[in-house]
Design a protein around this motif. Sequence first.
Motif, PDB file in Angstrom:
ATOM      1  N   VAL A 212       1.864  66.309  15.471  1.00 34.60           N
ATOM      2  CA  VAL A 212       0.966  65.258  15.966  1.00 34.60           C
ATOM      3  C   VAL A 212      -0.361  65.864  16.400  1.00 34.60           C
ATOM      4  CG1 VAL A 212       0.612  63.560  17.799  1.00 34.60           C
ATOM      5  CG2 VAL A 212       2.818  63.686  16.633  1.00 34.60           C
ATOM      6  N   LEU A 213      -0.301  66.978  17.118  1.00 38.01           N
ATOM      7  CA  LEU A 213      -1.521  67.658  17.555  1.00 38.01           C
ATOM      8  C   LEU A 213      -2.340  68.120  16.358  1.00 38.01           C
ATOM      9  CD1 LEU A 213      -3.453  69.053  19.484  1.00 38.01           C
ATOM     10  CD2 LEU A 213      -1.816  70.948  19.671  1.00 38.01           C
ATOM     11  N   ALA A 214      -1.673  68.671  15.344  1.00 37.98           N
ATOM     12  CA  ALA A 214      -2.400  69.151  14.156  1.00 37.98           C
ATOM     13  C   ALA A 214      -3.161  68.010  13.491  1.00 37.98           C
ATOM     14  CB  ALA A 214      -1.422  69.783  13.167  1.00 37.98           C
ATOM     15  N   LEU A 215      -2.516  66.881  13.300  1.00 36.68           N
ATOM     16  CA  LEU A 215      -3.163  65.735  12.664  1.00 36.68           C
ATOM     17  C   LEU A 215      -4.331  65.223  13.506  1.00 36.68           C
ATOM     18  CD1 LEU A 215      -0.037  63.765  11.397  1.00 36.68           C
ATOM     19  CD2 LEU A 215      -1.717  64.941   9.983  1.00 36.68           C
ATOM     20  N   GLU A 216      -4.118  65.139  14.820  1.00 32.27           N
ATOM     21  CA  GLU A 216      -5.146  64.608  15.700  1.00 32.27           C
ATOM     22  C   GLU A 216      -6.339  65.561  15.803  1.00 32.27           C
ATOM     23  OE1 GLU A 216      -7.231  62.167  18.341  1.00 32.27           O
ATOM     24  OE2 GLU A 216      -5.690  61.816  16.819  1.00 32.27           O
ATOM     25  N   LEU A 217      -6.073  66.859  15.850  1.00 25.14           N
ATOM     26  CA  LEU A 217      -7.157  67.824  15.965  1.00 25.14           C
ATOM     27  C   LEU A 217      -7.995  67.846  14.691  1.00 25.14           C
ATOM     28  CD1 LEU A 217      -8.332  69.756  17.990  1.00 25.14           C
ATOM     29  CD2 LEU A 217      -6.756  71.532  17.180  1.00 25.14           C
ATOM     30  N   ARG A 218      -7.341  67.755  13.540  1.00 24.97           N
ATOM     31  CA  ARG A 218      -8.091  67.672  12.274  1.00 24.97           C
ATOM     32  C   ARG A 218      -8.940  66.399  12.250  1.00 24.97           C
ATOM     33  NH1 ARG A 218      -3.024  69.866  10.346  1.00 24.97           N
ATOM     34  NH2 ARG A 218      -3.360  71.969   9.503  1.00 24.97           N
ATOM     35  N   ARG A 219      -8.353  65.297  12.721  1.00 27.47           N
ATOM     36  CA  ARG A 219      -9.088  64.028  12.746  1.00 27.47           C
ATOM     37  C   ARG A 219     -10.326  64.136  13.626  1.00 27.47           C
ATOM     38  NH1 ARG A 219     -10.182  59.613  15.453  1.00 27.47           N
ATOM     39  NH2 ARG A 219      -9.282  60.472  17.355  1.00 27.47           N
ATOM     40  N   ARG A 220     -10.170  64.695  14.812  1.00 23.23           N
ATOM     41  CA  ARG A 220     -11.293  64.791  15.739  1.00 23.23           C
ATOM     42  C   ARG A 220     -12.408  65.680  15.192  1.00 23.23           C
ATOM     43  NH1 ARG A 220      -8.051  65.529  21.569  1.00 23.23           N
ATOM     44  NH2 ARG A 220      -6.886  63.566  21.416  1.00 23.23           N
ATOM     45  N   ILE A 221     -12.029  66.735  14.498  1.00 22.00           N
ATOM     46  CA  ILE A 221     -13.040  67.645  13.937  1.00 22.00           C
ATOM     47  C   ILE A 221     -13.746  66.991  12.751  1.00 22.00           C
ATOM     48  CG2 ILE A 221     -13.369  69.835  12.699  1.00 22.00           C
ATOM     49  CD1 ILE A 221     -11.138  70.997  14.498  1.00 22.00           C
ATOM     50  N   LEU A 222     -12.988  66.364  11.851  1.00 15.71           N
ATOM     51  CA  LEU A 222     -13.592  65.751  10.673  1.00 15.71           C
ATOM     52  C   LEU A 222     -14.502  64.594  11.039  1.00 15.71           C
ATOM     53  CD1 LEU A 222     -10.666  65.667   8.062  1.00 15.71           C
ATOM     54  CD2 LEU A 222     -12.573  67.269   8.185  1.00 15.71           C
TER      55      LEU A 222
ATOM     56  N   LEU B  32     -14.723  73.494   1.975  1.00 17.17           N
ATOM     57  CA  LEU B  32     -15.808  72.588   1.611  1.00 17.17           C
ATOM     58  C   LEU B  32     -15.528  71.162   2.072  1.00 17.17           C
ATOM     59  CD1 LEU B  32     -16.607  73.772  -2.026  1.00 17.17           C
ATOM     60  CD2 LEU B  32     -18.194  73.848  -0.090  1.00 17.17           C
ATOM     61  N   LEU B  33     -14.285  70.736   1.952  1.00 22.67           N
ATOM     62  CA  LEU B  33     -13.939  69.364   2.299  1.00 22.67           C
ATOM     63  C   LEU B  33     -14.140  69.077   3.787  1.00 22.67           C
ATOM     64  CD1 LEU B  33     -10.790  68.779   0.072  1.00 22.67           C
ATOM     65  CD2 LEU B  33     -12.957  67.525  -0.042  1.00 22.67           C
ATOM     66  N   ILE B  34     -13.948  70.094   4.634  1.00 15.89           N
ATOM     67  CA  ILE B  34     -14.175  69.906   6.063  1.00 15.89           C
ATOM     68  C   ILE B  34     -15.625  69.502   6.312  1.00 15.89           C
ATOM     69  CG2 ILE B  34     -14.274  71.072   8.305  1.00 15.89           C
ATOM     70  CD1 ILE B  34     -11.911  72.819   7.265  1.00 15.89           C
ATOM     71  N   ASP B  35     -16.560  70.260   5.740  1.00 12.17           N
ATOM     72  CA  ASP B  35     -17.970  69.937   5.957  1.00 12.17           C
ATOM     73  C   ASP B  35     -18.409  68.717   5.167  1.00 12.17           C
ATOM     74  OD1 ASP B  35     -18.336  71.851   7.832  1.00 12.17           O
ATOM     75  OD2 ASP B  35     -19.397  73.273   6.565  1.00 12.17           O
ATOM     76  N   HIS B  36     -17.756  68.449   4.028  1.00  9.37           N
ATOM     77  CA  HIS B  36     -18.073  67.227   3.286  1.00  9.37           C
ATOM     78  C   HIS B  36     -17.780  66.005   4.160  1.00  9.37           C
ATOM     79  CE1 HIS B  36     -18.095  65.291  -0.987  1.00  9.37           C
ATOM     80  NE2 HIS B  36     -18.792  64.586  -0.115  1.00  9.37           N
ATOM     81  N   ALA B  37     -16.634  66.024   4.849  1.00 10.92           N
ATOM     82  CA  ALA B  37     -16.282  64.914   5.734  1.00 10.92           C
ATOM     83  C   ALA B  37     -17.271  64.808   6.890  1.00 10.92           C
ATOM     84  CB  ALA B  37     -14.861  65.111   6.267  1.00 10.92           C
ATOM     85  N   ARG B  38     -17.642  65.948   7.461  1.00 12.98           N
ATOM     86  CA  ARG B  38     -18.548  65.914   8.614  1.00 12.98           C
ATOM     87  C   ARG B  38     -19.958  65.505   8.198  1.00 12.98           C
ATOM     88  NH1 ARG B  38     -17.302  71.185  12.282  1.00 12.98           N
ATOM     89  NH2 ARG B  38     -17.970  72.307  10.407  1.00 12.98           N
ATOM     90  N   ILE B  39     -20.373  65.920   7.008  1.00 17.60           N
ATOM     91  CA  ILE B  39     -21.674  65.479   6.490  1.00 17.60           C
ATOM     92  C   ILE B  39     -21.667  63.962   6.304  1.00 17.60           C
ATOM     93  CG2 ILE B  39     -23.192  65.528   4.461  1.00 17.60           C
ATOM     94  CD1 ILE B  39     -22.339  68.513   4.167  1.00 17.60           C
ATOM     95  N   GLY B  40     -20.579  63.460   5.719  1.00 13.29           N
ATOM     96  CA  GLY B  40     -20.474  62.020   5.503  1.00 13.29           C
ATOM     97  C   GLY B  40     -20.502  61.249   6.808  1.00 13.29           C
ATOM     98  N   ARG B  41     -19.857  61.785   7.847  1.00  6.83           N
ATOM     99  CA  ARG B  41     -19.819  61.114   9.151  1.00  6.83           C
ATOM    100  C   ARG B  41     -21.191  61.146   9.812  1.00  6.83           C
ATOM    101  NH1 ARG B  41     -19.079  57.592  11.784  1.00  6.83           N
ATOM    102  NH2 ARG B  41     -17.406  57.045  13.199  1.00  6.83           N
ATOM    103  N   THR B  42     -21.939  62.223   9.585  1.00  7.65           N
ATOM    104  CA  THR B  42     -23.246  62.377  10.222  1.00  7.65           C
ATOM    105  C   THR B  42     -24.307  61.515   9.564  1.00  7.65           C
ATOM    106  OG1 THR B  42     -22.730  64.661  10.818  1.00  7.65           O
ATOM    107  CG2 THR B  42     -25.045  64.041  10.832  1.00  7.65           C
ATOM    108  N   TYR B  43     -24.307  61.481   8.229  1.00 14.90           N
ATOM    109  CA  TYR B  43     -25.426  60.878   7.509  1.00 14.90           C
ATOM    110  C   TYR B  43     -25.125  59.502   6.941  1.00 14.90           C
ATOM    111  CZ  TYR B  43     -27.343  65.508   7.992  1.00 14.90           C
ATOM    112  OH  TYR B  43     -27.807  66.691   8.523  1.00 14.90           O
ATOM    113  N   TYR B  44     -23.971  58.927   7.298  1.00 18.68           N
ATOM    114  CA  TYR B  44     -23.655  57.589   6.805  1.00 18.68           C
ATOM    115  C   TYR B  44     -24.656  56.579   7.353  1.00 18.68           C
ATOM    116  CZ  TYR B  44     -21.361  53.100   6.273  1.00 18.68           C
ATOM    117  OH  TYR B  44     -21.101  51.801   5.980  1.00 18.68           O
ATOM    118  N   ARG B  45     -25.177  55.746   6.482  1.00 18.04           N
ATOM    119  CA  ARG B  45     -26.112  54.691   6.872  1.00 18.04           C
ATOM    120  C   ARG B  45     -25.495  53.345   6.514  1.00 18.04           C
ATOM    121  NH1 ARG B  45     -30.241  54.667   3.348  1.00 18.04           N
ATOM    122  NH2 ARG B  45     -28.942  55.792   1.879  1.00 18.04           N
ATOM    123  N   ASP B  46     -25.381  52.447   7.469  1.00 19.51           N
ATOM    124  CA  ASP B  46     -24.756  51.142   7.239  1.00 19.51           C
ATOM    125  C   ASP B  46     -25.813  50.145   6.768  1.00 19.51           C
ATOM    126  OD1 ASP B  46     -23.046  49.056   7.108  1.00 19.51           O
ATOM    127  OD2 ASP B  46     -22.898  48.740   9.277  1.00 19.51           O
TER     128      ASP B  46
END
Length: 238
Positions: free
Chosen positions: A21-31, A164-178
Amino acid sequence: MAMQKADAAQPRLVNIDKKQVLALELRRRILLMEIAPGAVIDEQELAEEFGLSRPPVRELMRQMAGEGYIELEANRPARATSMSYHALRDFYLVAPMIYIASTRLAAENARPADIAKLRRIQDEFRAAVEGGDVDARIFANDAFHLEIGNIARNAYLLPSLRRLLIDHARIGRTYYRDDVSDKAELATAAAQHDQIIDAIERRDPETAGRIVQAHLELSRRNMAAYAVPEGMEIPSTS
């Protein structure tokens, strides 16, 4: 005596569940950038939050460091992997090579069960896009490209793709425009996923690689559109 052995084993099983549970949650929080790049991750706080002792938390930290989520240094606290403008540049320089190679290999190695799993993940991605669920979309996109890496069945490529996928997710979270333009791009991205699956199913590595390259270009242009002030032209890379 057998009962005592069973009872003794039970706490270890509970700890395994809590650690997962911690592993899943920690990955979620970072991504999802709930833990910012470079931010300290407190082992003691996590141990208390998830009802674990320090050793399994420390073991998980080492595992996640190996996967690229966390940076560990001697005599310093664990931190979420940093993401500077240098990292962004490196991402867009290297990502096409890794994504294209893994997608081409997937087209050569895919099995029917692999295609079925990719289509299930794609269904989740489309549902997230249509429902406007940004977090679910990021996770489904991550799962989609990671599964392509698994299908490629190459022990050298997969670790680089994971990072790469870690930063791809974080880039998407940062630069998403609604806005309307972003929704149009998301529809294009979803269509490209379908085209990638079709090319992999046909065992057509050339087409699969070409589509995933165009897919990455959407991400690059979205980041540039966020960074460049309105009214300024975004230079083409062609």
